[in-house]
Design an enzyme around this catalytic site. Structure first.
Site, PDB file in Angstrom:
ATOM      1  N   GLU A 110     -48.445  53.657 -49.296  1.00  0.00           N
ATOM      2  CA  GLU A 110     -48.160  52.657 -48.278  1.00  0.00           C
ATOM      3  C   GLU A 110     -47.550  53.266 -47.029  1.00  0.00           C
ATOM      4  OE1 GLU A 110     -45.818  53.454 -50.500  1.00  0.00           O
ATOM      5  OE2 GLU A 110     -44.336  51.843 -50.706  1.00  0.00           O
ATOM      6  N   ASP A 113     -43.383  58.794 -44.926  1.00  0.00           N
ATOM      7  CA  ASP A 113     -42.020  58.856 -44.398  1.00  0.00           C
ATOM      8  C   ASP A 113     -41.625  60.321 -44.206  1.00  0.00           C
ATOM      9  OD1 ASP A 113     -39.358  58.602 -43.786  1.00  0.00           O
ATOM     10  OD2 ASP A 113     -38.914  57.142 -45.337  1.00  0.00           O
ATOM     11  N   PRO A 184     -44.354  43.196 -48.655  1.00  0.00           N
ATOM     12  CA  PRO A 184     -44.307  41.922 -49.389  1.00  0.00           C
ATOM     13  C   PRO A 184     -44.232  42.099 -50.902  1.00  0.00           C
ATOM     14  CG  PRO A 184     -46.499  42.294 -48.448  1.00  0.00           C
ATOM     15  CD  PRO A 184     -45.592  43.314 -47.851  1.00  0.00           C
ATOM     16  N   GLU A 186     -42.484  44.071 -52.486  1.00  0.00           N
ATOM     17  CA  GLU A 186     -41.148  44.509 -52.890  1.00  0.00           C
ATOM     18  C   GLU A 186     -40.138  43.356 -52.927  1.00  0.00           C
ATOM     19  OE1 GLU A 186     -41.228  49.039 -51.048  1.00  0.00           O
ATOM     20  OE2 GLU A 186     -40.453  47.403 -49.827  1.00  0.00           O
TER      21      GLU A 186
END
Length: 211
Positions: A110, A113, A184, A186
């Site tokens: 997703e 990072d 969403p 999570e």
């Protein structure tokens, strides 16, 4: 320091971001296998399969799953157990290299990072492939070598701790600043999440109009 800025994405937001990137992935890489990094990669992989088909058979692209966690999120385990940074919580099963040989595998998560997880996933999958290639006659190895690429829904615009080889195709659905991303899948109260996401969008629209 105050609360970091949040970006709340709805299921529709994620769906549309993935749809907007699917043609580029189809034309530039043509995957025939998805490797979802759980749990954030599961939903994007399934949505992407709606828009992409296996280029040779025109059937659904299979989704394989791997589980990885940064060691900071797993208290009680030692750095040595985790290869220094990342631990496998799920892999492709016995003989993973055999599943991968000759495939065009798209690794999906997703968010990009720190890039640690993506680097580890790619490196370990490539090791599995190379180990399997060594069992083949040398004349067959090039044709059986797996092609890898990476897709993330969001890429954070920040210095990365991990690296990906420059020859690996990289696709990001959207690029964002170094903010806190609320997905969403999570949240517990999805209606409240969507309400806040709508408020965020309206607030940003007002700010843009004022400028």
């Amino acid at each position: 320091m105050g609360e970091p800025e949040h970006i709340r994405s709805t299921y529709n937001d994620i769906h549309n971001i993935i749809r907007g990137t699917s043609d580029k992935i189809a034309s530039e890489f043509k995957p025939d296998m998805f490797i979802a990094i759980g749990g954030g990669g599961f939903f994007p992989a399934r949505v992407l399969r709606t828009f992409l088909k296996d280029p040779s058979t025109k059937t659904n692209i299979p989704i394989q799953a791997i589980g990885l966690s940064l060691y900071e999120s797993l208290p009680g385990t030692t750095v040595e157990q985790l290869n220094g940074e990342v631990v496998r919580t799920q892999w492709l099963g016995p003989d993973p290299g055999k599943r991968l040989l000759g495939r065009r595998a798209l690794i999906i998560d997703e968010v990009d990072d720190t890039r640690k997880t993506l680097q580890y996933a790619l490196s370990e999958l490539q090791k599995d492939v190379e180990a399997e290639l060594q069992l083949l006659p040398e004349s067959e190895r090039d044709s059986k070598r797996t092609k890898f690429a990476v897709f993330v829904v969001h890429n954070k615009l920040k210095p990365k701790l991990g690296k990906l080889p420059p020859n690996i195709p990289y696709f990001a659905g959207a690029e964002v600043e170094d903010v806190w991303l609320d997905y969403p899948w999570e949240v517990i109260d999805i209606e409240e999440h969507d309400r806040l996401a709508k408020e965020d969008k309206e607030r940003k629209n007002i700010t843009v109009e004022e400028h």
